[in-house]
Design a protein around this motif. Sequence first.
Motif, PDB file in Angstrom:
ATOM      1  N   PHE A 158       0.698  -1.000   0.175  1.00 38.08           N
ATOM      2  CA  PHE A 158       0.012  -0.144   0.040  1.00 38.08           C
ATOM      3  C   PHE A 158       0.870   1.224  -0.036  1.00 38.08           C
ATOM      4  N   PHE A 159       1.976   1.204   0.620  1.00 34.03           N
ATOM      5  CA  PHE A 159       3.035   2.453   0.368  1.00 34.03           C
ATOM      6  C   PHE A 159       3.244   2.702  -1.041  1.00 34.03           C
ATOM      7  N   TYR A 160       3.230   1.736  -1.697  1.00 31.04           N
ATOM      8  CA  TYR A 160       3.291   2.299  -3.279  1.00 31.04           C
ATOM      9  C   TYR A 160       1.979   2.619  -3.804  1.00 31.04           C
ATOM     10  N   GLN A 161       0.966   1.982  -3.574  1.00 32.65           N
ATOM     11  CA  GLN A 161      -0.229   2.329  -4.122  1.00 32.65           C
ATOM     12  C   GLN A 161      -0.415   3.720  -3.907  1.00 32.65           C
ATOM     13  N   GLY A 162      -0.458   4.112  -2.702  1.00 33.14           N
ATOM     14  CA  GLY A 162      -0.867   5.362  -2.097  1.00 33.14           C
ATOM     15  C   GLY A 162       0.115   6.493  -2.443  1.00 33.14           C
ATOM     16  N   LEU A 163       1.421   6.346  -2.577  1.00 35.32           N
ATOM     17  CA  LEU A 163       2.011   7.227  -3.230  1.00 35.32           C
ATOM     18  C   LEU A 163       1.855   7.183  -4.705  1.00 35.32           C
ATOM     19  N   PHE A 164       1.571   6.114  -5.302  1.00 39.76           N
ATOM     20  CA  PHE A 164       1.453   6.411  -6.735  1.00 39.76           C
ATOM     21  C   PHE A 164      -0.058   7.284  -7.115  1.00 39.76           C
ATOM     22  N   ALA A 165      -0.935   7.024  -6.105  1.00 46.47           N
ATOM     23  CA  ALA A 165      -2.016   8.069  -6.184  1.00 46.47           C
ATOM     24  C   ALA A 165      -1.767   9.597  -5.996  1.00 46.47           C
ATOM     25  N   VAL A 166      -0.890   9.932  -5.087  1.00 49.99           N
ATOM     26  CA  VAL A 166      -0.463  11.275  -4.962  1.00 49.99           C
ATOM     27  C   VAL A 166       0.327  11.930  -6.266  1.00 49.99           C
ATOM     28  N   GLY A 167       1.029  11.137  -6.834  1.00 49.17           N
ATOM     29  CA  GLY A 167       1.602  11.478  -8.060  1.00 49.17           C
ATOM     30  C   GLY A 167       0.722  11.514  -9.391  1.00 49.17           C
ATOM     31  N   GLU A 168      -0.498  11.144  -9.075  1.00 52.77           N
ATOM     32  CA  GLU A 168      -1.386  10.988 -10.473  1.00 52.77           C
ATOM     33  C   GLU A 168      -2.416  12.327 -10.539  1.00 52.77           C
ATOM     34  N   ASP A 169      -3.052  12.566 -11.528  1.00 55.41           N
ATOM     35  CA  ASP A 169      -4.017  13.663 -11.879  1.00 55.41           C
ATOM     36  C   ASP A 169      -5.407  13.055 -11.442  1.00 55.41           C
ATOM     37  N   TRP A 170      -5.739  12.689 -10.363  1.00 59.71           N
ATOM     38  CA  TRP A 170      -6.864  11.972  -9.840  1.00 59.71           C
ATOM     39  C   TRP A 170      -7.758  13.205  -9.346  1.00 59.71           C
ATOM     40  N   SER A 171      -9.080  12.850  -9.593  1.00 62.54           N
ATOM     41  CA  SER A 171     -10.283  13.574  -9.112  1.00 62.54           C
ATOM     42  C   SER A 171     -10.359  13.366  -7.241  1.00 62.54           C
ATOM     43  N   MET A 172     -11.203  14.291  -6.908  1.00 56.91           N
ATOM     44  CA  MET A 172     -11.559  13.903  -5.478  1.00 56.91           C
ATOM     45  C   MET A 172     -12.192  12.663  -5.037  1.00 56.91           C
ATOM     46  N   GLU A 173     -13.125  12.316  -6.066  1.00 60.20           N
ATOM     47  CA  GLU A 173     -13.754  11.087  -6.290  1.00 60.20           C
ATOM     48  C   GLU A 173     -12.852   9.683  -6.218  1.00 60.20           C
ATOM     49  N   GLU A 174     -11.956  10.143  -6.783  1.00 63.45           N
ATOM     50  CA  GLU A 174     -10.806   8.862  -7.136  1.00 63.45           C
ATOM     51  C   GLU A 174     -10.039   9.220  -5.736  1.00 63.45           C
ATOM     52  N   LEU A 175      -9.856  10.101  -5.319  1.00 61.02           N
ATOM     53  CA  LEU A 175      -8.739  10.027  -4.097  1.00 61.02           C
ATOM     54  C   LEU A 175      -9.253   9.748  -2.812  1.00 61.02           C
ATOM     55  N   LEU A 176     -10.442  10.108  -2.575  1.00 64.05           N
ATOM     56  CA  LEU A 176     -11.247   9.786  -1.333  1.00 64.05           C
ATOM     57  C   LEU A 176     -11.158   8.458  -0.768  1.00 64.05           C
ATOM     58  N   PRO A 177     -11.478   7.431  -1.768  1.00 62.82           N
ATOM     59  CA  PRO A 177     -11.208   6.016  -1.290  1.00 62.82           C
ATOM     60  C   PRO A 177     -10.138   5.659  -0.863  1.00 62.82           C
ATOM     61  N   VAL A 178      -8.906   6.352  -1.559  1.00 58.01           N
ATOM     62  CA  VAL A 178      -7.643   5.926  -1.166  1.00 58.01           C
ATOM     63  C   VAL A 178      -7.110   6.719   0.151  1.00 58.01           C
ATOM     64  N   VAL A 179      -7.883   7.834   0.801  1.00 57.14           N
ATOM     65  CA  VAL A 179      -7.822   8.385   2.003  1.00 57.14           C
ATOM     66  C   VAL A 179      -8.332   7.478   3.086  1.00 57.14           C
ATOM     67  N   ASN A 186      -3.557   1.303   7.873  1.00 61.40           N
ATOM     68  CA  ASN A 186      -2.518   1.703   9.010  1.00 61.40           C
ATOM     69  C   ASN A 186      -3.055   0.816  10.246  1.00 61.40           C
ATOM     70  N   LEU A 187      -4.170   0.423  10.191  1.00 64.68           N
ATOM     71  CA  LEU A 187      -4.940  -0.419  11.479  1.00 64.68           C
ATOM     72  C   LEU A 187      -4.235  -1.760  11.257  1.00 64.68           C
ATOM     73  N   LYS A 188      -3.950  -2.155  10.141  1.00 66.88           N
ATOM     74  CA  LYS A 188      -3.211  -3.351   9.998  1.00 66.88           C
ATOM     75  C   LYS A 188      -1.667  -3.429  10.535  1.00 66.88           C
ATOM     76  N   CYS A 189      -1.116  -2.155  10.127  1.00 68.86           N
ATOM     77  CA  CYS A 189       0.268  -1.798  10.530  1.00 68.86           C
ATOM     78  C   CYS A 189       0.265  -1.678  12.088  1.00 68.86           C
ATOM     79  N   MET A 190      -0.696  -1.286  12.673  1.00 65.84           N
ATOM     80  CA  MET A 190      -0.577  -0.977  14.176  1.00 65.84           C
ATOM     81  C   MET A 190      -0.692  -2.298  14.742  1.00 65.84           C
ATOM     82  N   ALA A 191      -1.776  -3.068  14.202  1.00 59.82           N
ATOM     83  CA  ALA A 191      -1.660  -4.439  14.715  1.00 59.82           C
ATOM     84  C   ALA A 191      -0.381  -5.273  14.601  1.00 59.82           C
ATOM     85  N   LEU A 192       0.191  -5.062  13.601  1.00 58.37           N
ATOM     86  CA  LEU A 192       1.468  -5.870  13.233  1.00 58.37           C
ATOM     87  C   LEU A 192       2.662  -5.317  14.300  1.00 58.37           C
ATOM     88  N   LEU A 193       2.736  -3.819  14.555  1.00 56.25           N
ATOM     89  CA  LEU A 193       3.681  -3.474  15.272  1.00 56.25           C
ATOM     90  C   LEU A 193       3.469  -4.064  16.817  1.00 56.25           C
TER      91      LEU A 193
END
Length: 532
Positions: A158-179, A186-193
């Motif tokens: 997801f680090f790659y997927q999220g940063l990919f979205a930051v670099g793209e010319d996406w609309s709010m509708e496309e970005l909100l699900p990524v948010v 992050n919930l999975k990441c906190m559980a991992l830690l």
Amino acid sequence: MDQKMFCYQCEQTAGCAGCTGNAGVCGKKADTAHLQDELTGALIGLARAADGNHPTGTTHRAMIEGLFTTVTNVSFDNEALQRQIRIVHQEKEALIPRCGSCESRCGRNEDYDMRMLWTDQEDVRSLKSLILFGLRGMAAYAYHALVLGYMDEEVNQFFYQGLFAVGEDWSMEELLPVVLKTGEINLKCMALLDEANTKTYGVPKPTVVPLTVEKGPFIVISGHDLKDLKLLLEQTKDKGINIYTHGEMLPAHAYPELKAYPHLKGNFGTAWQNQQKEFADLPAPVLFTTNCLMPPKESYADRVFTTEVVAYPGILHIGEDKDFTPVIKKALALGGFREDTVFRGINGGTQVTTGFGHGTILSVADQVVEAVKSGAIRHFFLVAGCDGARPGRNYYTEFVKQAPPDTVILTLACGKYRFHDLDLGCIKGLPRLMDMGQCNDAYSAIRVAAALSEAFGCEVNDLPLSMVLSWYEQKAVCILLTLLHLGIKNIRLGPTLPAFISENVLNYLVENYGIAPITTPEADLKQLLGEA
């Protein structure tokens, strides 16, 4: 290159809008800010290259370290940033060995120019900032798990997927699900830690931690990294040197494998923003393991050491060999205090208690449920988050002081230094004030809330539980996104709202989640207790 900076990722950003001059409020200079932008752009390039390719373990490490390096108060060292940029470029070249062989869906793999983000349409910039800053915070948690040998492929990808979205010319509708996806991952990441820490050091147990520093040589260790603390404890064993935690390292005292070292004595100082005053005359070295470093003043700079990704120019850095001999020698040379020295918390207390993670609270879940059903406990407040220097944070102290005696305060992260030395007494044998740990231990609060909702047969939002949060940097952002992903509503946030939240995005959060800024302790208590 224009040497004026732009940065608005932390709560104390200038004018609640953004640091745009030659230096930021945190002490970061413009040239350093530009290098952090360059590093972020390189990481987005790496994310593009990873799309359609197969990142390796070294690629994942470069991604996680690179993002963590750009968190507020981590690295002020231009050379360290330049070195990290080279590592990221090397990993990208390893993914794409032949020029023009990019298989990414965007058809390119060049670095991203961050000026495109900072000058983007306001609402798009706001959503992309939430993703980027959330990823930076999550990278800190992933890093702490990584050094203990724990990784999760979904988190890494997801680090790659999220940063990919930051670099793209996406609309709010496309970005909100990524948010919202950032919060989910992050919930999975906190559980991992949480798994990494508890399997390595044991399940935290409630532990009283003194604030008195005993006479003789000692070392103060700050930051969040428990592995570095364990290594330091091993290397100082039987050397006549005591170890004291600082800031977010305080919860380490609750882990059985760490508290077993008799020279782990107590905690020194309060939250990170007071270090320039508290370290000024300290007859001991300070080791910074992660973020929360402020530019050291000349009066004590020779007593500060860094390790891992945290760095500051002119400060001795302990490398990958983790040989803390220079720190040990400095402690012995300085000699510490001549007599036991009593320090006090902000409210005058001489000790604090930590270790109320989900393992402890859920072990007495029946007792908690019974106290609620009998009316002994009317409400729970999670008063948690980052501390900081901006005026208005006394709100949290007053909120806790004014909370009725039939309410329980759960807390975590360094915001607790405002009030955790208070003695609030007990309800049915349960302390009214329970410190759950570091900022990543928001996972414990989530586990407890889920267990209570199951016990009472209701949704989390129907529990007698309210969240009153303070924020400073990007780890608070990813935690907030996790709470939104879980659908938790009516969160109070302060002392100010993030500068990177646009009006339209804020309206969305208000309408869908009831998120609101703090007002006054009196008004917010009445509102949250249903008395308004």
